[in-house]
Design a protein around this motif. Structure first.
Motif, PDB file in Angstrom:
ATOM      1  N   ASN A   8       0.443   7.062   3.426  1.00 30.63           N
ATOM      2  CA  ASN A   8      -0.094   8.412   3.385  1.00 30.63           C
ATOM      3  C   ASN A   8       0.576   9.294   4.416  1.00 30.63           C
ATOM      4  OD1 ASN A   8      -1.806   7.568   1.385  1.00 30.63           O
ATOM      5  ND2 ASN A   8      -3.495   7.190   2.765  1.00 30.63           N
ATOM      6  N   GLU A  60       0.837  -1.188   0.000  1.00 31.41           N
ATOM      7  CA  GLU A  60       0.000   0.000   0.000  1.00 31.41           C
ATOM      8  C   GLU A  60       0.879   1.247   0.000  1.00 31.41           C
ATOM      9  OE1 GLU A  60      -2.988   0.341   2.980  1.00 31.41           O
ATOM     10  OE2 GLU A  60      -3.471  -1.784   2.873  1.00 31.41           O
ATOM     11  N   GLN A  61       0.419   2.287  -0.685  1.00 31.68           N
ATOM     12  CA  GLN A  61       1.117   3.565  -0.635  1.00 31.68           C
ATOM     13  C   GLN A  61       0.874   4.169   0.748  1.00 31.68           C
ATOM     14  OE1 GLN A  61       2.771   5.680  -2.833  1.00 31.68           O
ATOM     15  NE2 GLN A  61       2.654   4.528  -4.726  1.00 31.68           N
ATOM     16  N   GLN A  70       0.791  16.242  -6.357  1.00 32.51           N
ATOM     17  CA  GLN A  70       1.341  15.939  -7.680  1.00 32.51           C
ATOM     18  C   GLN A  70       2.709  15.311  -7.473  1.00 32.51           C
ATOM     19  OE1 GLN A  70       0.124  16.531 -10.874  1.00 32.51           O
ATOM     20  NE2 GLN A  70       1.947  15.447 -11.537  1.00 32.51           N
ATOM     21  N   GLU A  71       2.930  14.133  -8.047  1.00 30.83           N
ATOM     22  CA  GLU A  71       4.216  13.456  -7.862  1.00 30.83           C
ATOM     23  C   GLU A  71       5.233  13.963  -8.881  1.00 30.83           C
ATOM     24  OE1 GLU A  71       5.878   8.966  -8.059  1.00 30.83           O
ATOM     25  OE2 GLU A  71       4.169   9.328  -6.738  1.00 30.83           O
ATOM     26  N   ASP A 128      -4.192  20.111   1.957  1.00 31.39           N
ATOM     27  CA  ASP A 128      -4.279  18.664   1.717  1.00 31.39           C
ATOM     28  C   ASP A 128      -3.661  17.859   2.857  1.00 31.39           C
ATOM     29  OD1 ASP A 128      -5.563  19.053  -0.695  1.00 31.39           O
ATOM     30  OD2 ASP A 128      -3.697  19.061  -1.844  1.00 31.39           O
ATOM     31  N   GLN A 158      -5.096  10.220   0.487  1.00 35.48           N
ATOM     32  CA  GLN A 158      -4.568   9.184  -0.404  1.00 35.48           C
ATOM     33  C   GLN A 158      -4.273   9.709  -1.807  1.00 35.48           C
ATOM     34  OE1 GLN A 158      -7.027   5.723  -0.617  1.00 35.48           O
ATOM     35  NE2 GLN A 158      -5.594   4.610  -1.879  1.00 35.48           N
ATOM     36  N   TYR A 159      -5.109  10.567  -2.333  1.00 41.09           N
ATOM     37  CA  TYR A 159      -4.927  11.056  -3.703  1.00 41.09           C
ATOM     38  C   TYR A 159      -4.433  12.497  -3.743  1.00 41.09           C
ATOM     39  CZ  TYR A 159      -7.501   6.822  -4.623  1.00 41.09           C
ATOM     40  OH  TYR A 159      -7.892   5.511  -4.669  1.00 41.09           O
ATOM     41  N   SER A 160      -3.815  12.955  -2.681  1.00 43.27           N
ATOM     42  CA  SER A 160      -3.350  14.335  -2.595  1.00 43.27           C
ATOM     43  C   SER A 160      -2.032  14.525  -3.321  1.00 43.27           C
ATOM     44  CB  SER A 160      -3.158  14.739  -1.133  1.00 43.27           C
ATOM     45  OG  SER A 160      -4.353  14.635  -0.436  1.00 43.27           O
TER      46      SER A 160
END
Length: 96
Positions: free
Chosen positions: A36, A33-34, A73-74, A90, A69-71
């Motif tokens: 957070n 899992e990524q 920009q990578e 965020d 979780q989706y916060s």
């Protein structure tokens, strides 16, 4: 590449992911899992209010933070390490 965030943006380095489950089973990269959570690497000066005054940032470099979780920009730095750039809004919490 030296990243200097603007306004209320923050640069975060994710923490290392667990390589094994709670039962001791080693997990391949695709099954992990990524996380957070991460460490703040750089912060912007703060957001300008309606009156034009700069509102200071709550987080600072070195803080351990938790974010959505989706916060963000990578991006990758010169060494190829992935970093996240996101707004301070965020960030959910500072981990003490």
């Amino acid at each position: 590449m030296n990243i200097k965030p603007l306004q209320d943006r923050v640069v975060i380095r994710r923490v290392e992911e667990k390589k094994e489950s709670a039962g001791g089973i080693l997990l391949p990269g695709s099954a992990q899992e990524q996380q957070n959570t991460g460490e703040v690497v750089a912060v912007g000066p703060g957001k300008a209010s309606d009156s034009g005054a700069i509102v200071a940032m709550t987080v600072k470099v070195g803080d351990q933070v938790m974010f959505g979780q989706y916060s963000g920009q990578e991006v990758k730095d010169d060494s190829g390490e992935p970093l996240l750039i996101m707004r301070e809004d965020d960030i959910i919490a500072i981990i003490a």
